[in-house]
Design a protein around this motif. Structure first.
Motif, PDB file in Angstrom:
ATOM      1  N   GLY A 168      -3.443   6.608   0.081  1.00  0.00           N
ATOM      2  CA  GLY A 168      -3.638   7.980   0.540  1.00  0.00           C
ATOM      3  C   GLY A 168      -2.634   8.931  -0.062  1.00  0.00           C
ATOM      4  N   ARG A 169      -2.929  10.202   0.143  1.00  0.00           N
ATOM      5  CA  ARG A 169      -2.050  11.272  -0.320  1.00  0.00           C
ATOM      6  C   ARG A 169      -1.691  12.134   0.877  1.00  0.00           C
ATOM      7  NH1 ARG A 169      -5.088   9.505  -4.193  1.00  0.00           N
ATOM      8  NH2 ARG A 169      -4.464   9.607  -6.361  1.00  0.00           N
ATOM      9  N   TYR A 170      -0.485  12.650   0.885  1.00  0.00           N
ATOM     10  CA  TYR A 170      -0.043  13.467   2.015  1.00  0.00           C
ATOM     11  C   TYR A 170       0.494  14.809   1.535  1.00  0.00           C
ATOM     12  CZ  TYR A 170       4.689  12.098   0.712  1.00  0.00           C
ATOM     13  OH  TYR A 170       5.858  11.900   0.021  1.00  0.00           O
ATOM     14  N   ASN A 171       0.404  15.798   2.430  1.00  0.00           N
ATOM     15  CA  ASN A 171       0.999  17.107   2.170  1.00  0.00           C
ATOM     16  C   ASN A 171       2.269  17.301   2.984  1.00  0.00           C
ATOM     17  OD1 ASN A 171      -0.930  17.981   0.306  1.00  0.00           O
ATOM     18  ND2 ASN A 171      -2.329  18.534   1.958  1.00  0.00           N
ATOM     19  N   LEU A 172       2.366  16.621   4.110  1.00  0.00           N
ATOM     20  CA  LEU A 172       3.551  16.720   4.966  1.00  0.00           C
ATOM     21  C   LEU A 172       4.171  15.333   5.112  1.00  0.00           C
ATOM     22  CD1 LEU A 172       2.064  19.002   7.758  1.00  0.00           C
ATOM     23  CD2 LEU A 172       3.591  19.691   5.903  1.00  0.00           C
ATOM     24  N   ILE A 173       5.403  15.189   4.680  1.00  0.00           N
ATOM     25  CA  ILE A 173       6.069  13.884   4.739  1.00  0.00           C
ATOM     26  C   ILE A 173       6.215  13.407   6.179  1.00  0.00           C
ATOM     27  CG2 ILE A 173       8.408  14.855   4.660  1.00  0.00           C
ATOM     28  CD1 ILE A 173       7.181  11.466   3.243  1.00  0.00           C
ATOM     29  N   TYR A 174       6.292  14.327   7.113  1.00  0.00           N
ATOM     30  CA  TYR A 174       6.375  13.932   8.529  1.00  0.00           C
ATOM     31  C   TYR A 174       5.178  13.062   8.905  1.00  0.00           C
ATOM     32  CZ  TYR A 174       6.434  14.181  13.606  1.00  0.00           C
ATOM     33  OH  TYR A 174       6.430  13.845  14.935  1.00  0.00           O
ATOM     34  N   ASN A 175       3.982  13.488   8.495  1.00  0.00           N
ATOM     35  CA  ASN A 175       2.777  12.715   8.810  1.00  0.00           C
ATOM     36  C   ASN A 175       2.796  11.363   8.101  1.00  0.00           C
ATOM     37  OD1 ASN A 175       1.919  14.878  10.329  1.00  0.00           O
ATOM     38  ND2 ASN A 175       0.608  15.699   8.729  1.00  0.00           N
ATOM     39  N   ALA A 176       3.224  11.346   6.863  1.00  0.00           N
ATOM     40  CA  ALA A 176       3.314  10.086   6.128  1.00  0.00           C
ATOM     41  C   ALA A 176       4.333   9.160   6.792  1.00  0.00           C
ATOM     42  CB  ALA A 176       3.695  10.347   4.675  1.00  0.00           C
TER      43      ALA A 176
ATOM     44  N   LEU B  95       2.822   7.277   9.602  1.00  0.00           N
ATOM     45  CA  LEU B  95       2.005   6.163   9.110  1.00  0.00           C
ATOM     46  C   LEU B  95       2.873   4.993   8.654  1.00  0.00           C
ATOM     47  CD1 LEU B  95      -0.680   8.185   7.134  1.00  0.00           C
ATOM     48  CD2 LEU B  95      -1.015   6.926   9.271  1.00  0.00           C
ATOM     49  N   VAL B  96       3.994   5.299   8.010  1.00  0.00           N
ATOM     50  CA  VAL B  96       4.911   4.240   7.571  1.00  0.00           C
ATOM     51  C   VAL B  96       5.475   3.506   8.785  1.00  0.00           C
ATOM     52  CG1 VAL B  96       7.102   3.768   6.413  1.00  0.00           C
ATOM     53  CG2 VAL B  96       5.459   5.352   5.371  1.00  0.00           C
ATOM     54  N   GLU B  97       5.899   4.254   9.794  1.00  0.00           N
ATOM     55  CA  GLU B  97       6.428   3.623  11.014  1.00  0.00           C
ATOM     56  C   GLU B  97       5.376   2.752  11.694  1.00  0.00           C
ATOM     57  OE1 GLU B  97      10.011   5.860  13.122  1.00  0.00           O
ATOM     58  OE2 GLU B  97       8.191   7.076  13.099  1.00  0.00           O
ATOM     59  N   ALA B  98       4.097   3.124  11.552  1.00  0.00           N
ATOM     60  CA  ALA B  98       3.015   2.347  12.157  1.00  0.00           C
ATOM     61  C   ALA B  98       2.644   1.136  11.313  1.00  0.00           C
ATOM     62  CB  ALA B  98       1.791   3.240  12.353  1.00  0.00           C
ATOM     63  N   GLY B  99       3.298   0.970  10.151  1.00  0.00           N
ATOM     64  CA  GLY B  99       3.063  -0.200   9.324  1.00  0.00           C
ATOM     65  C   GLY B  99       1.893  -0.080   8.359  1.00  0.00           C
ATOM     66  N   VAL B 100       1.406   1.133   8.146  1.00  0.00           N
ATOM     67  CA  VAL B 100       0.259   1.341   7.258  1.00  0.00           C
ATOM     68  C   VAL B 100       0.617   1.090   5.796  1.00  0.00           C
ATOM     69  CG1 VAL B 100      -1.369   3.081   6.427  1.00  0.00           C
ATOM     70  CG2 VAL B 100      -0.860   2.922   8.862  1.00  0.00           C
TER      71      VAL B 100
ATOM     72  N   PRO C  68       0.860  -1.179   0.000  1.00  0.00           N
ATOM     73  CA  PRO C  68       0.000   0.000   0.000  1.00  0.00           C
ATOM     74  C   PRO C  68       0.900   1.234   0.000  1.00  0.00           C
ATOM     75  CG  PRO C  68      -0.154  -1.184   2.102  1.00  0.00           C
ATOM     76  CD  PRO C  68       0.791  -1.935   1.229  1.00  0.00           C
ATOM     77  N   ILE C  69       0.565   2.221  -0.813  1.00  0.00           N
ATOM     78  CA  ILE C  69       1.468   3.351  -1.032  1.00  0.00           C
ATOM     79  C   ILE C  69       0.800   4.673  -0.692  1.00  0.00           C
ATOM     80  CG2 ILE C  69       2.819   4.590  -2.773  1.00  0.00           C
ATOM     81  CD1 ILE C  69       3.099   1.980  -4.284  1.00  0.00           C
ATOM     82  N   LEU C  70       1.567   5.534  -0.022  1.00  0.00           N
ATOM     83  CA  LEU C  70       1.195   6.928   0.210  1.00  0.00           C
ATOM     84  C   LEU C  70       1.990   7.771  -0.774  1.00  0.00           C
ATOM     85  CD1 LEU C  70       1.572   6.708   4.067  1.00  0.00           C
ATOM     86  CD2 LEU C  70      -0.586   7.088   2.877  1.00  0.00           C
ATOM     87  N   ILE C  71       1.312   8.683  -1.452  1.00  0.00           N
ATOM     88  CA  ILE C  71       2.005   9.529  -2.418  1.00  0.00           C
ATOM     89  C   ILE C  71       1.765  11.001  -2.073  1.00  0.00           C
ATOM     90  CG2 ILE C  71       1.865   7.799  -4.250  1.00  0.00           C
ATOM     91  CD1 ILE C  71      -0.348   9.497  -5.533  1.00  0.00           C
ATOM     92  N   PRO C  72       2.629  11.883  -2.543  1.00  0.00           N
ATOM     93  CA  PRO C  72       2.424  13.312  -2.305  1.00  0.00           C
ATOM     94  C   PRO C  72       1.099  13.786  -2.904  1.00  0.00           C
ATOM     95  CG  PRO C  72       4.654  12.903  -3.072  1.00  0.00           C
ATOM     96  CD  PRO C  72       3.888  11.618  -3.236  1.00  0.00           C
ATOM     97  N   GLY C  73       0.512  14.790  -2.266  1.00  0.00           N
ATOM     98  CA  GLY C  73      -0.779  15.292  -2.690  1.00  0.00           C
ATOM     99  C   GLY C  73      -0.756  16.219  -3.894  1.00  0.00           C
TER     100      GLY C  73
END
Length: 108
Positions: A34-42, A45-50, A6-11
């Motif tokens: 999902g899409r993110y605006n702040l890489i910190y938030n993404a 989520l990555v550290e949480a295994g999302v 599962p991938i998070l990409i920039p917004g």
């Protein structure tokens, strides 16, 4: 390899278009969660295994103390970055020093 995650990409639409072109025909099979605006938030989520996040290198601290790692894309995907600030503005000393360091780094 990314199709398995599962991938998070920039917004930003511009970045999404670049990723669309990079993935080519496989883009429809990419599992974007999902899409993110702040890489910190993404990164949280990555550290949480999302999932995994696609981002520019060196935006997130990666070390033995974090569970994050960075892998480059192959073939490489490169983009330009723009840094802008208001002309003739008076900045606090830390900001002025940061801008000075940026200018010197790009002169080299």
């Amino acid at each position: 390899d990314l199709l398995a995650y599962p991938i998070l990409i920039p917004g930003r639409a511009l970045v999404q278009n670049e990723l669309d072109n990079w993935f080519g025909d496989a883009y429809g099979a990419v599992h974007i969660i999902g899409r993110y605006n702040l890489i910190y938030n993404a990164a949280i989520l990555v550290e949480a295994g999302v999932g995994v996040a696609l981002c520019l290198e060196k935006l997130v601290p990666v070390s033995e103390e974090t569970e994050l790692c960075f892998r480059t894309l192959a073939p490489a995907l490169e983009t330009g970055v723009v840094i802008a600030w208001k002309k003739n503005q008076i900045f606090p000393p830390a900001v002025a020093k940061f801008i000075e360091l940026l200018k010197n780094a790009f002169r080299a």
